[in-house]
Design a protein around this motif. Structure first.
Motif, PDB file in Angstrom:
ATOM      1  N   PRO A  99       0.860  -1.297   0.107  1.00 45.95           N
ATOM      2  CA  PRO A  99      -0.111  -0.093  -0.043  1.00 45.95           C
ATOM      3  C   PRO A  99       0.803   1.125   0.001  1.00 45.95           C
ATOM      4  O   PRO A  99       1.895   1.112   0.628  1.00 45.95           O
ATOM      5  CB  PRO A  99      -0.757  -0.111   1.463  1.00 45.95           C
ATOM      6  N   HIS A 100       0.257   2.384  -0.664  1.00 47.84           N
ATOM      7  CA  HIS A 100       1.023   3.559  -0.847  1.00 47.84           C
ATOM      8  C   HIS A 100       1.377   4.025   0.517  1.00 47.84           C
ATOM      9  O   HIS A 100       2.731   4.653   0.819  1.00 47.84           O
ATOM     10  CB  HIS A 100       0.123   4.548  -1.363  1.00 47.84           C
ATOM     11  N   ASP A 101       0.865   4.090   1.552  1.00 52.34           N
ATOM     12  CA  ASP A 101       1.149   4.579   2.718  1.00 52.34           C
ATOM     13  C   ASP A 101       2.375   3.795   3.471  1.00 52.34           C
ATOM     14  O   ASP A 101       3.148   4.546   4.019  1.00 52.34           O
ATOM     15  CB  ASP A 101      -0.232   4.708   3.867  1.00 52.34           C
ATOM     16  N   ILE A 102       2.444   2.508   3.289  1.00 53.09           N
ATOM     17  CA  ILE A 102       3.573   2.033   4.046  1.00 53.09           C
ATOM     18  C   ILE A 102       4.812   2.184   3.146  1.00 53.09           C
ATOM     19  O   ILE A 102       5.843   2.596   3.587  1.00 53.09           O
ATOM     20  CB  ILE A 102       3.426   0.336   3.582  1.00 53.09           C
ATOM     21  N   VAL A 103       4.888   2.516   1.646  1.00 56.11           N
ATOM     22  CA  VAL A 103       5.923   2.804   0.868  1.00 56.11           C
ATOM     23  C   VAL A 103       6.347   4.177   1.153  1.00 56.11           C
ATOM     24  O   VAL A 103       7.560   4.386   1.557  1.00 56.11           O
ATOM     25  CB  VAL A 103       5.543   2.740  -0.679  1.00 56.11           C
ATOM     26  N   GLU A 104       5.382   5.012   1.536  1.00 56.91           N
ATOM     27  CA  GLU A 104       5.744   6.488   1.907  1.00 56.91           C
ATOM     28  C   GLU A 104       6.520   6.463   3.301  1.00 56.91           C
ATOM     29  O   GLU A 104       7.472   7.117   3.456  1.00 56.91           O
ATOM     30  CB  GLU A 104       4.568   7.263   1.881  1.00 56.91           C
ATOM     31  N   ALA A 105       5.976   5.511   3.958  1.00 57.14           N
ATOM     32  CA  ALA A 105       6.827   5.511   5.417  1.00 57.14           C
ATOM     33  C   ALA A 105       7.898   5.065   5.279  1.00 57.14           C
ATOM     34  O   ALA A 105       8.998   5.759   6.153  1.00 57.14           O
ATOM     35  CB  ALA A 105       5.608   4.808   6.294  1.00 57.14           C
ATOM     36  N   ILE A 106       8.199   4.112   4.747  1.00 53.34           N
ATOM     37  CA  ILE A 106       9.520   3.611   4.543  1.00 53.34           C
ATOM     38  C   ILE A 106      10.564   4.792   3.769  1.00 53.34           C
ATOM     39  O   ILE A 106      11.550   4.819   4.243  1.00 53.34           O
ATOM     40  CB  ILE A 106       9.631   2.409   3.564  1.00 53.34           C
ATOM     41  N   GLN A 107       9.978   5.369   2.708  1.00 55.19           N
ATOM     42  CA  GLN A 107      10.929   6.453   2.192  1.00 55.19           C
ATOM     43  C   GLN A 107      11.238   7.615   3.557  1.00 55.19           C
ATOM     44  O   GLN A 107      12.316   8.131   3.440  1.00 55.19           O
ATOM     45  CB  GLN A 107       9.964   7.092   1.284  1.00 55.19           C
ATOM     46  N   GLN A 108      10.213   7.668   4.243  1.00 52.28           N
ATOM     47  CA  GLN A 108      10.715   8.924   5.491  1.00 52.28           C
ATOM     48  C   GLN A 108      11.272   8.346   6.520  1.00 52.28           C
ATOM     49  O   GLN A 108      12.285   8.957   7.113  1.00 52.28           O
ATOM     50  CB  GLN A 108       9.047   9.258   5.744  1.00 52.28           C
ATOM     51  N   ASN A 109      11.221   7.105   7.065  1.00 50.67           N
ATOM     52  CA  ASN A 109      11.791   6.429   8.258  1.00 50.67           C
ATOM     53  C   ASN A 109      12.813   5.268   7.945  1.00 50.67           C
ATOM     54  O   ASN A 109      13.372   5.042   8.890  1.00 50.67           O
ATOM     55  CB  ASN A 109      10.599   6.029   9.113  1.00 50.67           C
ATOM     56  N   GLY A 110      12.777   4.666   6.910  1.00 52.04           N
ATOM     57  CA  GLY A 110      13.672   3.537   6.719  1.00 52.04           C
ATOM     58  C   GLY A 110      12.767   2.384   7.189  1.00 52.04           C
ATOM     59  O   GLY A 110      11.509   2.522   7.590  1.00 52.04           O
ATOM     60  N   ILE A 111      13.273   1.215   7.514  1.00 53.39           N
ATOM     61  CA  ILE A 111      12.726  -0.093   7.917  1.00 53.39           C
ATOM     62  C   ILE A 111      13.581  -0.861   8.769  1.00 53.39           C
ATOM     63  O   ILE A 111      14.906  -0.676   8.745  1.00 53.39           O
ATOM     64  CB  ILE A 111      11.862  -0.928   7.046  1.00 53.39           C
ATOM     65  N   ARG A 112      13.243  -1.466   9.772  1.00 53.75           N
ATOM     66  CA  ARG A 112      14.092  -2.292  10.736  1.00 53.75           C
ATOM     67  C   ARG A 112      14.773  -3.468  10.129  1.00 53.75           C
ATOM     68  O   ARG A 112      15.783  -4.066  10.409  1.00 53.75           O
ATOM     69  CB  ARG A 112      13.404  -2.319  12.042  1.00 53.75           C
ATOM     70  N   ASN A 113      13.663  -4.153   9.267  1.00 52.28           N
ATOM     71  CA  ASN A 113      14.094  -5.440   8.977  1.00 52.28           C
ATOM     72  C   ASN A 113      13.997  -5.450   7.264  1.00 52.28           C
ATOM     73  O   ASN A 113      12.875  -5.177   6.794  1.00 52.28           O
ATOM     74  CB  ASN A 113      12.948  -6.564   9.269  1.00 52.28           C
ATOM     75  N   SER A 114      15.005  -6.224   6.670  1.00 51.36           N
ATOM     76  CA  SER A 114      14.933  -6.254   5.151  1.00 51.36           C
ATOM     77  C   SER A 114      13.833  -7.155   4.836  1.00 51.36           C
ATOM     78  O   SER A 114      13.045  -6.502   3.688  1.00 51.36           O
ATOM     79  CB  SER A 114      16.351  -6.728   4.785  1.00 51.36           C
ATOM     80  N   HIS A 115      13.299  -8.066   5.293  1.00 54.15           N
ATOM     81  CA  HIS A 115      12.379  -9.141   4.810  1.00 54.15           C
ATOM     82  C   HIS A 115      11.711  -9.370   5.934  1.00 54.15           C
ATOM     83  O   HIS A 115      12.100  -9.521   7.163  1.00 54.15           O
ATOM     84  CB  HIS A 115      12.819 -10.286   4.015  1.00 54.15           C
ATOM     85  N   LEU A 116      10.200  -9.436   5.875  1.00 57.31           N
ATOM     86  CA  LEU A 116       9.451  -9.852   7.225  1.00 57.31           C
ATOM     87  C   LEU A 116       8.543 -11.165   7.226  1.00 57.31           C
ATOM     88  O   LEU A 116       8.456 -11.597   8.230  1.00 57.31           O
ATOM     89  CB  LEU A 116       8.550  -8.701   7.274  1.00 57.31           C
ATOM     90  N   THR A 117       8.364 -11.545   6.033  1.00 61.55           N
ATOM     91  CA  THR A 117       7.441 -12.734   5.986  1.00 61.55           C
ATOM     92  C   THR A 117       7.730 -13.894   5.326  1.00 61.55           C
ATOM     93  O   THR A 117       8.409 -13.823   4.180  1.00 61.55           O
ATOM     94  CB  THR A 117       5.983 -12.331   5.314  1.00 61.55           C
ATOM     95  N   ALA A 118       7.308 -15.135   5.791  1.00 64.26           N
ATOM     96  CA  ALA A 118       7.688 -16.408   5.164  1.00 64.26           C
ATOM     97  C   ALA A 118       6.860 -17.349   5.722  1.00 64.26           C
ATOM     98  O   ALA A 118       6.200 -17.152   6.726  1.00 64.26           O
ATOM     99  CB  ALA A 118       9.129 -16.701   5.446  1.00 64.26           C
TER     100      ALA A 118
END
Length: 264
Positions: A99-118
């Motif tokens: 979703p766009h809001d998640i992508v936008e939040a990553i742009q602004q804040n980065g992310i803690r984990n490179s991959h999350l689901t398996a």
């Protein structure tokens, strides 16, 4: 769950220094699901039906989006994973599908984990959880036998009953007819199983464990078709297991189903 798995990276003792460096550099985790088929049965939904496809998609989407939002929050709290490169990361196909809001939040804040689901096989974990169905697999068998190897090398065969089936029997009695939404793995055709896997894959950024079980008399053509169909659906992976006397099996159906799937 995302926070807990992130903590696991920090408290784990890795055998090799290189493993520790790799784990901390990407902080990759693998949040998934198990007991999906039992959940369907308890909801009165047949595995492989259109309703089950919709539920599977919605469940994994919720898990995925919650995990990503949590990881973004953890980045603000604890820092971004060291190997993060914004341009390359944000250009990834999976990230762009979020979703766009998640992508936008990553742009602004980065992310803690490179991959999350398996989605793991989850056989042992599911057994510990009162023998719920494993991962995304159909219920293997309502009643089965499991071979357990003792410390002295001896093998003991233990009866194991599926959790949803056991609960139904507890509520409705030993002789109540099972509704048609109670199905075992051999009752669900391979293509249907693969289609359900494809519904989940859209929300999984790593691997999915999937096994198609075949009886001993399955032909080469039937086995080949599974992989062709998986390829055409664009699936990340698929495994098939054909019962045979050479390798045997840790888990096998009990009762009539055992005779139907037995090795010659």
């Amino acid at each position: 769950a995302t926070r807990m798995l992130d903590n696991v990276i920090d408290i784990s003792h890795f055998p090799l220094t290189a493993q520790a460096k790799a784990a901390h550099a990407s902080r990759r985790i693998g949040l998934g699901i198990t007991g999906l088929a039992d959940a369907f049965a308890m909801l009165g939904v047949r595995y492989g039906s259109e309703s089950s496809m919709e539920i599977a998609n919605a469940v994994m989407q919720a898990v995925c989006e919650a995990a990503y939002r949590t990881s973004i929050g953890l980045a603000k709290e604890r820092g971004i994973f060291p190997e993060y490169r914004a341009t390359e990361y944000l250009a990834g196909d999976f990230i762009l599908s979020l979703p766009h809001d998640i992508v936008e939040a990553i742009q602004q804040n980065g992310i803690r984990n490179s991959h999350l689901t398996a989605i793991a096989p989850a056989g042992s974990i599911s057994l510990l959880a009162n023998n719920v169905s494993s991962g995304i697999e159909p219920i293997y068998a309502f009643q089965a036998e499991r071979k357990v190897k003792a410390s002295d090398g001896s093998i003991t065969t233990m009866p194991v009953n599926d959790y949803a089936w056991s609960l139904f029997r507890e509520l409705h009695g030993a002789h109540a007819p099972l509704p048609d939404y109670f199905v075992e793995a051999y009752d669900v055709d391979p293509l249907t199983q693969l289609k359900l896997q494809s519904q989940l894959q859209a929300h999984v950024d790593q691997s999915i464990s999937k096994t198609i079980n075949f009886p001993a008399n399955a032909s080469f053509g039937q086995c080949r078709d599974v992989f062709v169909q998986a390829y055409r659906l664009g699936l990340k992976g698929c495994t098939m297991f054909r019962a045979n006397p050479a390798t045997g099996a840790v888990l096998s159906p009990a009762g009539k189903r055992a005779a139907d799937s037995a090795c010659p």
